[in-house]
Design a protein around this motif. Sequence first.
Motif, PDB file in Angstrom:
ATOM      1  N   GLY A  22      -4.388  54.975 -47.313  1.00 52.76           N
ATOM      2  CA  GLY A  22      -5.125  53.908 -46.642  1.00 52.76           C
ATOM      3  C   GLY A  22      -5.732  54.360 -45.334  1.00 52.76           C
ATOM      4  O   GLY A  22      -6.876  54.006 -45.003  1.00 52.76           O
TER       5      GLY A  22
ATOM      6  N   SER B 224     -11.217  50.602 -52.458  1.00 57.05           N
ATOM      7  CA  SER B 224      -9.850  50.123 -52.713  1.00 57.05           C
ATOM      8  C   SER B 224      -9.061  51.032 -53.655  1.00 57.05           C
ATOM      9  O   SER B 224      -7.869  50.800 -53.868  1.00 57.05           O
ATOM     10  CB  SER B 224      -9.895  48.707 -53.310  1.00 57.05           C
TER      11      SER B 224
ATOM     12  N   ALA C 106      -2.486  50.311 -51.883  1.00 54.19           N
ATOM     13  CA  ALA C 106      -1.598  49.164 -52.062  1.00 54.19           C
ATOM     14  C   ALA C 106      -2.343  47.870 -51.746  1.00 54.19           C
ATOM     15  O   ALA C 106      -3.253  47.860 -50.917  1.00 54.19           O
ATOM     16  CB  ALA C 106      -0.389  49.303 -51.134  1.00 54.19           C
ATOM     17  N   PRO C 107      -1.965  46.755 -52.386  1.00 57.49           N
ATOM     18  CA  PRO C 107      -2.693  45.491 -52.204  1.00 57.49           C
ATOM     19  C   PRO C 107      -2.856  45.055 -50.751  1.00 57.49           C
ATOM     20  O   PRO C 107      -3.933  44.579 -50.359  1.00 57.49           O
ATOM     21  CB  PRO C 107      -1.846  44.489 -53.002  1.00 57.49           C
ATOM     22  N   LEU C 108      -1.823  45.207 -49.935  1.00 61.71           N
ATOM     23  CA  LEU C 108      -1.938  44.797 -48.533  1.00 61.71           C
ATOM     24  C   LEU C 108      -2.952  45.653 -47.771  1.00 61.71           C
ATOM     25  O   LEU C 108      -3.681  45.159 -46.910  1.00 61.71           O
ATOM     26  CB  LEU C 108      -0.570  44.868 -47.841  1.00 61.71           C
ATOM     27  N   VAL C 109      -2.992  46.946 -48.112  1.00 62.75           N
ATOM     28  CA  VAL C 109      -3.965  47.843 -47.475  1.00 62.75           C
ATOM     29  C   VAL C 109      -5.375  47.478 -47.916  1.00 62.75           C
ATOM     30  O   VAL C 109      -6.308  47.476 -47.113  1.00 62.75           O
ATOM     31  CB  VAL C 109      -3.645  49.315 -47.822  1.00 62.75           C
TER      32      VAL C 109
ATOM     33  N   GLN D 153      -6.459  44.519 -48.763  1.00 63.58           N
ATOM     34  CA  GLN D 153      -6.838  43.311 -48.019  1.00 63.58           C
ATOM     35  C   GLN D 153      -7.312  43.657 -46.611  1.00 63.58           C
ATOM     36  O   GLN D 153      -8.295  43.088 -46.112  1.00 63.58           O
ATOM     37  CB  GLN D 153      -5.650  42.337 -47.955  1.00 63.58           C
ATOM     38  N   GLU D 154      -6.615  44.576 -45.963  1.00 60.45           N
ATOM     39  CA  GLU D 154      -6.990  44.976 -44.600  1.00 60.45           C
ATOM     40  C   GLU D 154      -8.343  45.688 -44.596  1.00 60.45           C
ATOM     41  O   GLU D 154      -9.187  45.425 -43.723  1.00 60.45           O
ATOM     42  CB  GLU D 154      -5.895  45.886 -44.017  1.00 60.45           C
TER      43      GLU D 154
ATOM     44  N   ARG E 230     -11.008  43.095 -45.009  1.00 58.65           N
ATOM     45  CA  ARG E 230     -11.146  42.296 -43.792  1.00 58.65           C
ATOM     46  C   ARG E 230     -11.996  43.046 -42.769  1.00 58.65           C
ATOM     47  O   ARG E 230     -12.888  42.463 -42.117  1.00 58.65           O
ATOM     48  CB  ARG E 230      -9.762  41.993 -43.200  1.00 58.65           C
TER      49      ARG E 230
ATOM     50  N   GLN F 265     -12.037  40.993 -55.254  1.00 61.23           N
ATOM     51  CA  GLN F 265     -12.130  41.267 -53.810  1.00 61.23           C
ATOM     52  C   GLN F 265     -13.577  41.504 -53.389  1.00 61.23           C
ATOM     53  O   GLN F 265     -14.022  41.028 -52.343  1.00 61.23           O
ATOM     54  CB  GLN F 265     -11.282  42.504 -53.453  1.00 61.23           C
TER      55      GLN F 265
END
Length: 237
Positions: free
Chosen positions: A141, A165, A169-172, A174-175, A178, A199
């Motif tokens: 990430g 992407s 990882a999913p949280l990364v 999302q960041e 963003r 996404q």
Amino acid sequence: MSQILRVQDLHVSYGHIAAVKGISLAINTGEITALVGANGAGKSTTLLAISGLLKSASGQIFLEDEDISQQSPHHIVQKGVVQVAEGRAILTTLTVRENLELGAYTRKDKTQIGQDMEWVFTLFPVLKNRATGLAGNLSGGEQQMLAIGRALMAKPKVLLLDEPSMGLAPLVVQEIFRILKEINQTGLSILLVEQNVRQALKIAKHGYVLENGSIVLSDTGANLLSNPKVIEAYLGA
């Protein structure tokens, strides 16, 4: 809305195999545009052709009404079209700061380069904390953040993103998305190529769906997200 980048009837082949079959699309100034589809649909090939890294068989690519389809990759970068490659392509044996400095190699405005470096560090604080460390020691990430930051250091008019992407990882993820929205809010136009259809269309003003080298759907990102064909093919029930 003015168009900053326009692709017209683009054909790209690998030998006798047609990878992109006469597609046309447009990127509006200051917007995120998504190009989505399955693996092998021709998304990355389209970006490589826009960047000049693959020569098209026919068709034209316009940047602000200038035909750039026959120009060399380094001239296209100098004119403001900068690509973040699939797989990040960072230089692992150089430091984070050195990678970012390389992104600005076409620029001469040293004061502004320093200010842009600080902006990248504001977007990605982890890179500031790791600025003197080797890029190869970053996580996946963090390497993606560095690849985006390096592209921003070229001061692009249009940012081309190829599968940002992938492998994260999913949280990364999302960041990353963003931050892409935050970058776009500065007025930068973005063409986003993604297999993560949900996404991509959530942040895109407009989207194109590519299948087997042809565009089969074109609409706003919101409309494509609710389109039954897109839901069935890419999003699940």
